[in-house]
Write a protein that holds these residues in place. Structure first.
Motif, PDB file in Angstrom:
ATOM      1  N   ALA A  75       0.823  -1.212   0.000  1.00 56.48           N
ATOM      2  CA  ALA A  75       0.000   0.000   0.000  1.00 56.48           C
ATOM      3  C   ALA A  75       0.854   1.258   0.000  1.00 56.48           C
ATOM      4  N   ILE A  76       1.922   1.261   0.786  1.00 51.13           N
ATOM      5  CA  ILE A  76       2.767   2.448   0.888  1.00 51.13           C
ATOM      6  C   ILE A  76       3.593   2.653  -0.377  1.00 51.13           C
ATOM      7  N   VAL A 116      -7.683  -6.508   4.838  1.00 50.11           N
ATOM      8  CA  VAL A 116      -7.579  -5.965   6.193  1.00 50.11           C
ATOM      9  C   VAL A 116      -6.224  -5.292   6.408  1.00 50.11           C
ATOM     10  N   THR A 117      -5.145  -5.975   6.042  1.00 50.05           N
ATOM     11  CA  THR A 117      -3.816  -5.399   6.283  1.00 50.05           C
ATOM     12  C   THR A 117      -3.617  -4.106   5.502  1.00 50.05           C
ATOM     13  N   THR A 118      -4.065  -4.086   4.257  1.00 45.57           N
ATOM     14  CA  THR A 118      -3.864  -2.908   3.420  1.00 45.57           C
ATOM     15  C   THR A 118      -4.686  -1.727   3.920  1.00 45.57           C
ATOM     16  N   VAL A 119      -5.948  -1.960   4.200  1.00 49.51           N
ATOM     17  CA  VAL A 119      -6.831  -0.869   4.650  1.00 49.51           C
ATOM     18  C   VAL A 119      -6.371  -0.307   5.993  1.00 49.51           C
ATOM     19  N   VAL A 120      -6.123  -1.193   6.956  1.00 48.10           N
ATOM     20  CA  VAL A 120      -5.696  -0.746   8.283  1.00 48.10           C
ATOM     21  C   VAL A 120      -4.352  -0.018   8.195  1.00 48.10           C
ATOM     22  N   ALA A 146       2.490   1.415  10.968  1.00 46.48           N
ATOM     23  CA  ALA A 146       1.348   0.895  10.207  1.00 46.48           C
ATOM     24  C   ALA A 146       1.484  -0.600   9.963  1.00 46.48           C
ATOM     25  N   ALA A 147       2.690  -1.030   9.609  1.00 46.72           N
ATOM     26  CA  ALA A 147       2.913  -2.458   9.370  1.00 46.72           C
ATOM     27  C   ALA A 147       2.757  -3.266  10.654  1.00 46.72           C
ATOM     28  N   PRO A 152      -1.558  -7.845  13.807  1.00 43.83           N
ATOM     29  CA  PRO A 152      -2.577  -8.278  14.781  1.00 43.83           C
ATOM     30  C   PRO A 152      -3.989  -7.926  14.342  1.00 43.83           C
ATOM     31  N   ALA A 153      -4.160  -6.872  13.522  1.00 41.44           N
ATOM     32  CA  ALA A 153      -5.494  -6.575  12.988  1.00 41.44           C
ATOM     33  C   ALA A 153      -5.973  -7.724  12.113  1.00 41.44           C
TER      34      ALA A 153
END
Length: 353
Positions: A75-76, A116-120, A146-147, A152-153
């Motif tokens: 994402a970044i 989930v990982t990308t959005v969060v 962010a990573a 855990p998200a």
């Protein structure tokens, strides 16, 4: 955190499949705003790099390992929509070619590991960048945080899915505690890899980092004892050869091939966080064999090649090659086309951070 077949029941798997399909469809449209002729090949490289690094399980606790999920990194580097597609391409290649992650659980895995990982991660990253000083260090630190949080998200997302459609009767409290606990540790490894990678790219080509676009540091002048922004100068023309990301692409591809083809042999053989929690809590009691368990590249090895080092290395090289081709093909197809009369500088944003 590749979920195999049998952990989640059919209705829940089907529902997550629909969620994943919808998210991929939205991401295909959104990626058009993030990609052009210059960045589409780089997005394919990001997918291949994530595939390679996911082969490098690192120890996080006694008898437990972890690996990169990659949503924050993608994402970044290339944007949130493209990031979802990057990780989805990786998961698809892993499920079909290497029997890693169940076929019926593909929607579960894309939802957990890509969406989930990308959005969060990207939401948290943008928030941190906005409140911090506009520097390279801020981007790198924000990428780290962010990573870290994104892993855990994702573990919590799996726990929620298991609460809805789990196939065994286990204590959800214990599962949630165990999943979050071990994945916080894995998140530290994810954060280090993400920050180092983002920092390395920013150091040589900040204009290629999507999350750093628009972060310009204006020169300050002291006038009558006060600091004020200096007048913006017109950017000097940059030669096309100097702006070409070809060297970055080649360096990234070589790095991915070395990681997957050689370094992966030294990765931890311990079960990853999900496998360990599943084994300790009985989640895996109804796990099913992968439908492609007999494929030539199953378990990241080449069938009939006896030497383990050679077998794993060849499988890794094939995986990187297939992923970069498949990813680049997808991203090239959805990229934003440059108009014929546009000059080369029209699609380039020179960023100083």
């Amino acid at each position: 955190m590749h979920v195999p077949d049998g952990f989640i029941d059919a209705p829940t798997s089907a529902a997550t499949g629909l969620i994943a399909a919808g998210a991929v469809a939205v991401s295909l449209r959104g990626a058009r705003r993030e990609l052009d002729e210059r960045t589409a090949p780089l997005a394919g490289l990001v997918a291949a790099f994530i595939f390679a690094v996911q082969m490098l399980n690192f120890p996080v606790a006694a008898g437990t390992s972890g690996h990169l999920l990659g949503g924050a990194l993608a994402a970044i580097l290339v944007g949130p929509y493209t990031g979802v597609l990057c990780v989805s391409v990786v998961l698809l290649m892993q499920g079909i070619l290497f029997a890693d992650g169940g076929l019926t659980a593909l929607g579960v895995n894309i939802t957990n590991m890509a969406i989930v990982t990308t959005v969060v991660a990207y939401a948290l990253f943008r928030g941190l960048v906005k409140v911090g000083p506009r520097t390279r260090r801020t981007v790198t630190v924000a990428a780290f945080v962010a990573a870290l949080v994104s892993v855990p998200a994702s573990a919590l997302a799996f726990t929620a899915m298991y609460a809805i459609g789990g196939t065994t009767d286990v204590s959800l409290g214990k599962v949630a505690t165990a999943m979050v606990g071990v994945h916080v540790l894995i998140g530290i490894g994810e954060a280090v890899i993400t920050a180092l990678t983002v920092g390395a790219v920013i150091a040589v080509r900040p204009d290629l980092v999507y999350g750093a676009r628009g972060l310009t540091q204006r020169l300050k002048l002291r006038v009558n004892g006060e600091l004020v922004d200096a007048p913006a100068a017109e950017p000097e023309p940059v030669a096309v050869a100097a702006r070409s990301p070809r060297r970055v692409w080649i360096a990234g591809l070589v790095t991915s091939l070395v990681l997957a083809g050689f370094v992966s042999f030294y990765a931890s053989a311990d079960p990853d966080g999900l496998e360990k929690v599943a084994s300790d809590n009985g989640i895996d009691e109804k796990a099913e064999d992968h439908g492609l368990a007999d494929s030539p590249l199953a378990d990241y090895g080449v069938k009939d090649v006896e030497d383990a080092r050679l077998s794993g290395g060849l499988a890794g090289v094939v995986g990187v090659g297939v992923t970069v081709v498949a990813g680049t093909g997808v991203f090239w197809a959805v990229r934003r086309r440059r108009t014929p009369d546009a000059s080369p500088t029209d699609t380039t944003t020179t960023t100083s951070v």
